[in-house]
Design a protein around this motif. Structure first.
Motif, PDB file in Angstrom:
ATOM      1  N   CYS A  36      31.516  64.763  53.037  1.00  0.00           N
ATOM      2  CA  CYS A  36      32.830  65.335  52.709  1.00  0.00           C
ATOM      3  C   CYS A  36      33.949  64.718  53.550  1.00  0.00           C
ATOM      4  O   CYS A  36      35.110  65.095  53.390  1.00  0.00           O
ATOM      5  N   CYS A  58      27.709  69.036  59.841  1.00  0.00           N
ATOM      6  CA  CYS A  58      29.107  69.154  59.444  1.00  0.00           C
ATOM      7  C   CYS A  58      29.451  70.633  59.323  1.00  0.00           C
ATOM      8  O   CYS A  58      28.765  71.383  58.631  1.00  0.00           O
ATOM      9  N   CYS A  61      30.962  71.295  55.411  1.00  0.00           N
ATOM     10  CA  CYS A  61      30.102  71.389  54.219  1.00  0.00           C
ATOM     11  C   CYS A  61      28.658  71.710  54.581  1.00  0.00           C
ATOM     12  O   CYS A  61      27.799  71.754  53.695  1.00  0.00           O
TER      13      CYS A  61
HETATM   14 ZN   LIG Z   1      30.705  67.568  55.445  1.00  0.00          ZN
END
Ligand SMILES: [Zn+2]
Length: 182
Positions: A36, A58, A61
């Protein structure tokens, strides 16, 4: 030089520095999520078998990845330091046959490696047409980039970042190929 000398050289290479080199190459402004593009990324331990291969999570996401995720270096049986040496020999304009001999590898393996490396380190970025504009783009992007990474990122967004990497990889490839044809 005999292949056995180079196998020793490969053994002397510092895995930590090889992984640091990949990080600096693909994330010059800090780690970004390959899914992302968020920079809200936290470290999440290291690879079970490769202690210098950093894992990340992350926060945007919830994706999980590591230093090599999405690169041509992921999922290959050759250790990273062999790839780094291969890249180095390519820079010296050695032929695939010479590289294979220096690394003690199969010629067909080396051919696959060099083809992938010429396409760029980040495999998911599609290859771009190599035209005369490639280097102009690179100069423009790097010049605009200097000192104003935030502005560039804002303007380019996700697509911009991806195409910038593709252009940079292509420009590098072009320089390499030009050198070898000179
Ligand atoms: Zn991400």
């Amino acid at each position: 030089m005999a292949a056995s000398d180079l196998i020793n050289l490969s053994g002397l290479m510092d895995d930590a520095k090889c992984f640091a080199m990949v990080r600096e190459h693909r994330w010059p402004e800090g780690v970004r999520c390959p899914f992302c593009n968020s920079s809200a990324v936290i470290r999440d331990g290291c690879d079970d078998t490769q202690p210098h291969r950093q894992r990340y999570r992350c926060k945007a996401c919830a994706g999980r990845f590591d230093d090599l995720t999405g690169t041509v270096l992921a999922g290959h049986h050759q250790p990273l330091r062999v790839w780094v040496l291969c890249l180095y020999f390519m820079g010296l304009n050695l032929s695939n046959r010479q590289i294979a001999s220096e690394l003690g590898l199969d010629g067909s393996d080396v051919q696959i490696m060099t083809e992938q490396l010429r396409r760029g380190l980040v495999a998911k970025v599609p290859a771009v047409e190599l035209t005369g504009e490639v280097e102009i783009d690179e100069v423009y992007v790097v010049a605009g980039h200097k000192g104003q990474p935030a502005a560039v990122a804002k303007r380019g967004g996700l697509d911009g970042a991806a195409s910038w990497q593709a252009r940079r990889a292509a420009a590098r490839w072009k320089r390499t190929s030009r050198r070898s044809s000179a």
